[in-house]
Design an enzyme around this catalytic site. Structure first.
Site, short mmCIF file in Angstrom:
data_model
loop_
_atom_site.label_atom_id
_atom_site.label_comp_id
_atom_site.label_asym_id
_atom_site.label_seq_id
_atom_site.Cartn_x
_atom_site.Cartn_y
_atom_site.Cartn_z
CE LYS A 1 -3.06 2.45 2.76
NZ LYS A 1 -3.62 2.38 4.08
C1 R5P Z 1 -1.68 4.71 7.61
O1 R5P Z 1 -0.98 5.01 8.26
C2 R5P Z 1 -2.39 3.41 8.14
O2 R5P Z 1 -2.67 2.27 8.08
C3 R5P Z 1 -3.83 3.91 8.61
O3 R5P Z 1 -4.17 4.39 9.21
C4 R5P Z 1 -4.94 4.38 6.88
O4 R5P Z 1 -3.72 3.32 6.23
C5 R5P Z 1 -4.75 5.76 6.41
O5 R5P Z 1 -6.00 5.64 5.67
P1 R5P Z 1 -6.30 6.85 4.47
O6 R5P Z 1 -4.91 7.52 4.84
O7 R5P Z 1 -6.16 7.12 3.33
O8 R5P Z 1 -7.06 7.44 5.83
#
Ligand code: R5P
Length: 287
Positions: A203
């Site tokens: 990711k």
């Molecule tokens: C990464 O640091 C973590 O997995 C997050 O909590 C999450 O993936 C962040 O998702 P978004 O940036 O789309 O809110």
């Protein structure tokens, strides 16, 4: 005891027909074991080869994030609209019914809060508990260039070893420190390191300039991270651009659960990712 098979009809052995073979087409995953492939096939939809993951694991380092104050009320009712749910084991056990059909990607690293050095994580989940929770994958943060770069990579390789033992894929999450630039050069480096050291998918953030080189040089699927909340059409455009440039899906959090209409946004993201819908059409069609 089953009854003896004493039917007299001729048996059909199809002697001249080669045994069926089902190549596993997910990028870089053809050589994996059956259980690992089966778990990946729950996350990445067979028709499109893509996934829309809903990330709600933010509480593991920043507490009750806006939109996630009550996961049981805001996320549990919409979760079946995602291809996969990314969350912590604490949230899963406390805030989701066990009858959900969506595969779970469990957060498996953690330690420091937003008050401390974030890269100083540890493995925070035994693979046995991931199996107990029927996880389809585990997720670990990797801080390439961060203060605890080596330790975070060791967390990942340890989880990969455990995952390989039991057939559980590992998703590496490339965290970008505040002092670093989220450009394609950095993301190429981070994603490739994760894949080379065993991550089954990665990711990472979107970079407007050169994202296609990030996906091309990563030998396993790349899913795009959402990042901070954007207006809905901008977030959908970013997702569309990432897909067009080789992403195998998205793992979005705030851009879905902080949306004015999270359920609608999830539907719109699905249309972009799985049907290549134009962002405006996806949003309009998701109402
Ligand atoms: C990464 O640091 C973590 O997995 C997050 O909590 C999450 O993936 C962040 O998702 P978004 O940036 O789309 O809110």
């Amino acid at each position: 005891m089953p009854e003896v098979d004493d039917r007299q009809d001729p048996k059909e052995f199809h002697e001249g027909v080669p045994a069926s073979a089902w190549p596993f087409s997910l990028k870089g995953s053809g050589g994996l074991d059956w259980g690992m492939q089966n778990r990946l096939a729950r996350i990445f939809q067979p028709d499109s080869g893509r996934t829309v993951m809903l990330a709600v694991d933010h509480g593991y380092f920043q507490g009750p994030t806006t939109g996630l104050e009550r996961i049981d009320l805001s996320i549990a009712p919409i979760v079946d609209g995602a291809d996969a749910l990314m969350c912590t084991r604490g949230a899963l056990r406390s805030s989701f019914p066990s009858g959900i059909r969506v595969p779970v990607v469990l957060r498996a690293s953690g330690g420091p809060s937003v008050l401390k050095e974030l890269s100083n994580e540890r493995v925070a989940l035994d693979i046995e508990d991931a199996l107990r929770l029927n996880a389809s994958a585990v997720a670990v943060q990797v801080f390439v260039g961060g203060e605890y770069e080596t330790e975070s990579i060791a967390n990942m390789t340890r989880l990969v070893d455990a995952g390989v033992r039991y057939g559980v894929p590992v998703m590496a999450v490339t965290a970008v420190g505040r002092e670093m630039v989220r450009d394609a050069r950095y993301l190429r480096l981070a994603c490739r390191i994760c894949a080379e050291l065993g991550a089954h998918f990665v990711k990472t953030y979107y970079a407007a300039d050169g994202f296609e080189t990030v996906t091309a040089s990563c030998p396993v699927p790349v899913v795009m991270a959402g990042g901070r909340k954007l207006p809905e059409l901008e977030a959908l455009s970013m997702a569309a651009a990432a897909i067009e440039r080789g992403a195998a899906g998205v793992d979005m959090g705030r851009n879905i659960f902080q949306s004015e209409d999270p359920r609608r946004m999830l539907r719109a993201v699905r249309a972009v990712v799985h049907d290549n819908a134009a962002p405006g059409d996806a949003w309009a069609g998701a109402s």
